[in-house]
Design an enzyme around this catalytic site. Sequence first.
Site, short mmCIF file in Angstrom:
data_model
loop_
_atom_site.label_atom_id
_atom_site.label_comp_id
_atom_site.label_asym_id
_atom_site.label_seq_id
_atom_site.Cartn_x
_atom_site.Cartn_y
_atom_site.Cartn_z
CG ASN A 213 -0.20 -0.09 2.50
OD1 ASN A 213 0.52 0.83 2.87
ND2 ASN A 213 -0.31 -1.22 3.20
CE LYS A 292 8.61 -12.39 -13.81
NZ LYS A 292 9.34 -12.04 -15.00
CG ASP A 309 -6.67 -6.11 13.92
OD1 ASP A 309 -5.80 -5.48 14.56
OD2 ASP A 309 -7.62 -5.55 13.34
CB ILE A 310 -0.68 -6.49 14.87
CG1 ILE A 310 -0.22 -7.30 13.66
CG2 ILE A 310 0.42 -6.42 15.93
CD1 ILE A 310 0.91 -6.66 12.86
CG PHE A 326 -2.43 6.09 13.33
CD1 PHE A 326 -1.78 5.97 14.54
CD2 PHE A 326 -2.31 7.28 12.62
CE1 PHE A 326 -1.00 7.02 15.04
CE2 PHE A 326 -1.54 8.34 13.10
CZ PHE A 326 -0.88 8.21 14.31
CE LYS A 340 -11.09 1.07 10.43
NZ LYS A 340 -10.22 1.58 9.41
CE LYS A 344 -8.82 -2.68 14.34
NZ LYS A 344 -7.70 -2.85 13.43
N1 CTP Z 1 -4.00 -3.01 12.24
C1 CTP Z 1 -3.22 -4.03 12.73
N2 CTP Z 1 -3.22 -5.24 12.11
C2 CTP Z 1 -3.99 -5.47 11.03
C3 CTP Z 1 -4.80 -4.42 10.53
C4 CTP Z 1 -4.79 -3.19 11.15
O1 CTP Z 1 -2.52 -3.84 13.72
N3 CTP Z 1 -3.96 -6.65 10.45
C5 CTP Z 1 -4.01 -1.71 12.95
C6 CTP Z 1 -3.44 -0.55 12.15
O2 CTP Z 1 -2.06 -0.38 12.41
C7 CTP Z 1 -4.23 0.64 12.69
C8 CTP Z 1 -5.59 0.03 13.03
O3 CTP Z 1 -5.35 -1.37 13.18
O4 CTP Z 1 -3.69 1.15 13.88
C9 CTP Z 1 -6.67 0.28 12.04
O5 CTP Z 1 -6.30 -0.27 10.84
P1 CTP Z 1 -7.28 -0.29 9.57
O6 CTP Z 1 -6.65 -1.07 8.48
O7 CTP Z 1 -7.72 1.10 9.28
O8 CTP Z 1 -8.49 -1.02 10.17
P2 CTP Z 1 -9.12 -2.36 9.87
O9 CTP Z 1 -9.57 -2.87 11.18
O10 CTP Z 1 -8.23 -3.23 9.06
O11 CTP Z 1 -10.38 -1.88 9.04
P3 CTP Z 1 -10.63 -1.60 7.47
O12 CTP Z 1 -9.41 -2.07 6.72
O13 CTP Z 1 -11.83 -2.37 7.19
O14 CTP Z 1 -10.86 -0.12 7.34
#
Ligand code: CTP
Length: 396
Positions: A213, A292, A309-310, A326, A340, A344
């Site tokens: 990304n 590849k 989701d860490i 964030f 969120k 979380k």
């Molecule tokens: N995050 C994380 N591990 C993941 C996904 C997200 O630790 N696998 C953490 C990001 O570092 C951030 C927060 O979760 O602090 C929100 O991440 P985001 O991607 O916006 O939220 P998601 O829960 O993945 O929701 P979505 O992608 O549906 O918007």
Amino acid sequence: MQKNSALKPKSLLLGITGGIAAYKAAELVRLLVKADIDVQVVMTAAACQFITPVTMQALSGKPVFMDMWDSSVGNGMPHIELSRNADAILVAPASADFLAKLVQGRADDLLSTLCLARDCPLLVAPAMNKQMWENPATQRNIAQLKADGISLLGPDSGEQACGEVGLGRMLEAEALFALVNAHFTPKLLAGKHVLITAGATLEMIDPVRAITNLSSGKMGYAIAQAAADMGAIVTLVSGASALNAPSNVTTIKAESADAMYNAVMSNILSQDIFISVAAVADYRPAVQHQDKIKKSTSSLTLELTANKDILAEVASLPNAPFCVGFAAETENLLAYAEAKRQAKKLPLIVANLASDAMGSDENSVTMLDKNGAHPLERAPKSTIAKLLLAHVASML
Ligand code: CTP
């Protein structure tokens, strides 16, 4: 709007003495001024042999002082007036001769006199040839300066203008800027252990292709640097980012979401604060091809598997650290971010628009906690980082 009350503007008196490293002082002034630090330059006569006062005036936006008997200073006492207005004095470059003067408390020109008359911290960045640095006289002087509470920034080791290689050359402008910044930052997180994730994750499809990304890592790296400047013991778990590691921070590279999860989990138990800034991929390819993938069909379907989701896992640990998330959104910013935060179970989440945040040196964010929304006006990420950490410190 929350103003930058944690960041009162600072003023630095920059003294320049005679040495070839004086050219680095020009870049240093540029960096300081860009960071809203008010800089007043004072030069010795020898410094003017290496760089002109006009250069320093243009960069600092103020007349440069050189003369003890400058009549333009209101009370006719520039040595008192200039040091009285400074939050700190930095002498960079500080020649061997100037260090000797400081040790003896001599006051035979404007810069040495105002150092003697100061009522603020004094920092010196030595710059000299390796033999001059190693000379027992200089080493005696250095020991005395330390005993007198004067902060030494450097010197650095490496190639010198005289052709020698060794210790004695002045630190680069960026390094001095970082040290001045750290000096001016209140130690709101002294002794706290802070773990930060930053950057993009890279989910390999095959050895040459990946899902990633647009996160640059700038926000997370700025938070890591600001936390270290505030006295925290900082671990930065960095995904893909082209940035240099911040100073005084332990940096661990972990490019995939899985590697980032492992790096976070093996360091989390000792942490007081966890700030999850990384743009972690929610999915990875179900199969990572060893070779590849060859173009053979008109379309290709990739099957994706969810990553852990860490942040959610850390926040649900029995003795979880203070967790900050964030949320980068493209629409419904505050509603999505607050959802969120609650899902979380986070005390604090930072909401920003992806278009404002990603890749930019600046950001505009709103911090959301149980008391509601705290918007921060658009500012450099280094400023947003300090304001965020000041808010975290107030919540601890
Ligand atoms: N995050 C994380 N591990 C993941 C996904 C997200 O630790 N696998 C953490 C990001 O570092 C951030 C927060 O979760 O602090 C929100 O991440 P985001 O991607 O916006 O939220 P998601 O829960 O993945 O929701 P979505 O992608 O549906 O918007």
